[in-house]
Scaffold this motif. Structure first.
Motif, mmCIF file in Angstrom:
data_model
loop_
_atom_site.group_PDB
_atom_site.id
_atom_site.type_symbol
_atom_site.label_atom_id
_atom_site.label_comp_id
_atom_site.label_asym_id
_atom_site.label_seq_id
_atom_site.Cartn_x
_atom_site.Cartn_y
_atom_site.Cartn_z
ATOM 1 N N LEU A 9 -66.601 -2.643 -12.411
ATOM 2 C CA LEU A 9 -65.300 -1.798 -11.941
ATOM 3 C C LEU A 9 -65.446 -0.382 -11.887
ATOM 4 N N VAL A 10 -64.818 0.331 -10.872
ATOM 5 C CA VAL A 10 -64.596 1.711 -10.808
ATOM 6 C C VAL A 10 -63.396 1.959 -10.532
ATOM 7 N N GLY A 11 -62.761 2.887 -11.403
ATOM 8 C CA GLY A 11 -61.640 3.322 -11.578
ATOM 9 C C GLY A 11 -61.122 4.360 -12.597
ATOM 10 N N ASN A 12 -59.935 4.605 -12.820
ATOM 11 C CA ASN A 12 -59.296 5.715 -13.580
ATOM 12 C C ASN A 12 -58.710 5.051 -14.834
ATOM 13 N N LEU A 13 -59.123 5.710 -15.886
ATOM 14 C CA LEU A 13 -58.295 5.373 -17.269
ATOM 15 C C LEU A 13 -56.827 5.681 -17.141
ATOM 16 N N GLY A 14 -56.313 4.683 -17.502
ATOM 17 C CA GLY A 14 -54.701 4.399 -17.493
ATOM 18 C C GLY A 14 -54.169 5.411 -18.821
ATOM 19 N N ARG A 15 -55.245 5.419 -20.055
ATOM 20 C CA ARG A 15 -54.735 6.185 -21.296
ATOM 21 C C ARG A 15 -55.860 6.654 -21.953
ATOM 22 N N ASP A 16 -55.774 7.627 -22.939
ATOM 23 C CA ASP A 16 -56.959 8.079 -23.473
ATOM 24 C C ASP A 16 -57.351 6.889 -24.495
ATOM 25 N N PRO A 17 -58.895 6.709 -24.410
ATOM 26 C CA PRO A 17 -59.364 5.570 -25.330
ATOM 27 C C PRO A 17 -58.806 5.718 -26.962
ATOM 28 N N GLU A 18 -58.407 4.545 -27.367
ATOM 29 C CA GLU A 18 -57.885 4.168 -28.751
ATOM 30 C C GLU A 18 -59.244 3.672 -29.452
ATOM 31 N N VAL A 19 -59.813 4.527 -30.334
ATOM 32 C CA VAL A 19 -61.044 4.346 -31.246
ATOM 33 C C VAL A 19 -60.703 4.025 -32.734
ATOM 34 N N ARG A 20 -61.159 2.616 -33.129
ATOM 35 C CA ARG A 20 -61.206 2.316 -34.613
ATOM 36 C C ARG A 20 -62.593 2.325 -35.036
ATOM 37 N N HIS A 21 -62.565 2.513 -36.366
ATOM 38 C CA HIS A 21 -63.983 2.690 -36.968
ATOM 39 C C HIS A 21 -63.830 1.543 -38.091
ATOM 40 N N LEU A 22 -64.692 0.347 -37.956
ATOM 41 C CA LEU A 22 -64.542 -0.617 -38.511
ATOM 42 C C LEU A 22 -65.655 -0.553 -39.816
ATOM 43 N N GLU A 23 -65.596 -1.521 -40.785
ATOM 44 C CA GLU A 23 -66.669 -1.515 -41.889
ATOM 45 C C GLU A 23 -68.164 -1.255 -41.337
ATOM 46 N N GLY A 24 -68.671 -0.666 -42.128
ATOM 47 C CA GLY A 24 -70.143 -0.560 -41.712
ATOM 48 C C GLY A 24 -70.315 0.605 -40.400
ATOM 49 N N GLY A 25 -69.581 1.326 -40.270
ATOM 50 C CA GLY A 25 -69.705 2.404 -39.367
ATOM 51 C C GLY A 25 -69.450 1.939 -37.923
ATOM 52 N N VAL A 26 -69.138 0.703 -37.615
ATOM 53 C CA VAL A 26 -68.918 0.255 -36.318
ATOM 54 C C VAL A 26 -67.649 0.559 -35.471
ATOM 55 N N SER A 27 -67.955 1.500 -34.341
ATOM 56 C CA SER A 27 -66.795 1.841 -33.741
ATOM 57 C C SER A 27 -66.363 0.967 -32.364
ATOM 58 N N VAL A 28 -64.834 0.917 -32.072
ATOM 59 C CA VAL A 28 -64.703 -0.021 -31.039
ATOM 60 C C VAL A 28 -63.568 1.003 -30.310
ATOM 61 N N ALA A 29 -63.728 1.117 -28.975
ATOM 62 C CA ALA A 29 -63.010 1.681 -28.050
ATOM 63 C C ALA A 29 -62.106 0.857 -27.153
ATOM 64 N N THR A 30 -60.798 0.881 -27.176
ATOM 65 C CA THR A 30 -60.090 0.190 -26.120
ATOM 66 C C THR A 30 -59.148 1.047 -25.377
ATOM 67 N N PHE A 31 -59.260 0.890 -24.079
ATOM 68 C CA PHE A 31 -58.260 1.417 -22.951
ATOM 69 C C PHE A 31 -57.890 0.795 -21.941
ATOM 70 N N SER A 32 -57.128 1.183 -21.079
ATOM 71 C CA SER A 32 -56.845 0.299 -19.728
ATOM 72 C C SER A 32 -57.435 0.938 -18.567
ATOM 73 N N LEU A 33 -57.867 0.463 -17.771
ATOM 74 C CA LEU A 33 -58.443 0.911 -16.568
ATOM 75 C C LEU A 33 -58.055 0.438 -15.150
ATOM 76 N N ALA A 34 -57.503 1.496 -14.280
ATOM 77 C CA ALA A 34 -56.804 1.107 -12.892
ATOM 78 C C ALA A 34 -57.787 1.122 -11.762
ATOM 79 N N THR A 35 -57.696 -0.001 -11.123
ATOM 80 C CA THR A 35 -58.795 -0.032 -9.892
ATOM 81 C C THR A 35 -57.662 -0.287 -8.614
ATOM 82 N N THR A 36 -57.653 0.496 -7.725
ATOM 83 C CA THR A 36 -56.669 0.370 -6.505
ATOM 84 C C THR A 36 -57.666 0.039 -5.244
ATOM 85 N N GLU A 37 -56.979 -1.104 -4.587
ATOM 86 C CA GLU A 37 -57.656 -1.290 -3.169
ATOM 87 C C GLU A 37 -56.561 -0.834 -2.272
#
Length: 163
Positions: A9-37
């Motif tokens: 995918l090549v696109g633009n973020l729809g919002r800032d990444p939401e990052v959570r830090h889980l047990e053991g120092g593992v990080s997970v980021a979620t965000f939306s990405l827009a692709t336009t044709e």
């Protein structure tokens, strides 16, 4: 023959990444990405169709996303398509996501700024696993640097170059 599950995918973020830090120092980021044709319809009118994708990044890539990505950032992502189920209000729901494995930040650097605020991740930014081996001056294996074209193999002499 094995199956292939690869998304590019090549696109633009729809919002800032939401990052959570889980047990053991593992990080997970979620965000939306827009692709336009963009395309031209039968009547010759210019049309644009935007698709929204849910993106998930883990560990070191999540840390980089938290640090450098923001709403509107242009990125190239490679990953795999996954579907997960969850229950909400007693109803089983499904979510389709792209789990990113690699990322290239495509934003232009502001004029007069070296790096445009982007600092390549160092070994201190990398996850603490034996597989993660980076040097302070090299980008993380999950963030690709823009390749420099090899002009030595071009035909003709260097006198033909426009610069």
């Amino acid at each position: 023959m094995a199956g292939v599950n690869k998304v590019i995918l090549v696109g633009n973020l729809g919002r800032d990444p939401e990052v959570r830090h889980l047990e053991g120092g593992v990080s997970v980021a979620t965000f939306s990405l827009a692709t336009t044709e963009n395309y031209t319809d039968r009547d010759g009118n210019r049309q644009s169709q935007t698709e929204w994708h849910n993106i998930v990044m883990w560990r070191g890539l999540a840390t980089i996303a938290e640090r450098y990505l923001k709403k509107g950032s242009k990125v190239y992502l490679e990953g795999k398509l996954t579907t997960r189920s969850y229950e909400k209000d007693g109803i089983t729901r499904y979510a389709t996501e792209v789990v990113a494995r690699d990322m290239v930040m495509l934003d232009n650097r502001p004029e007069g700024q070296e790096g445009g605020g982007y600092v390549p991740p160092t070994a201190a930014d990398a996850p603490s696993t034996a597989a993660a081996t980076t040097t302070p001056s090299a980008p993380s294996s999950n963030v690709a640097a823009t390749p420099t074209p090899d002009l030595s193999s071009t035909e003709g002499s260097n006198d033909d170059l426009p610069f």
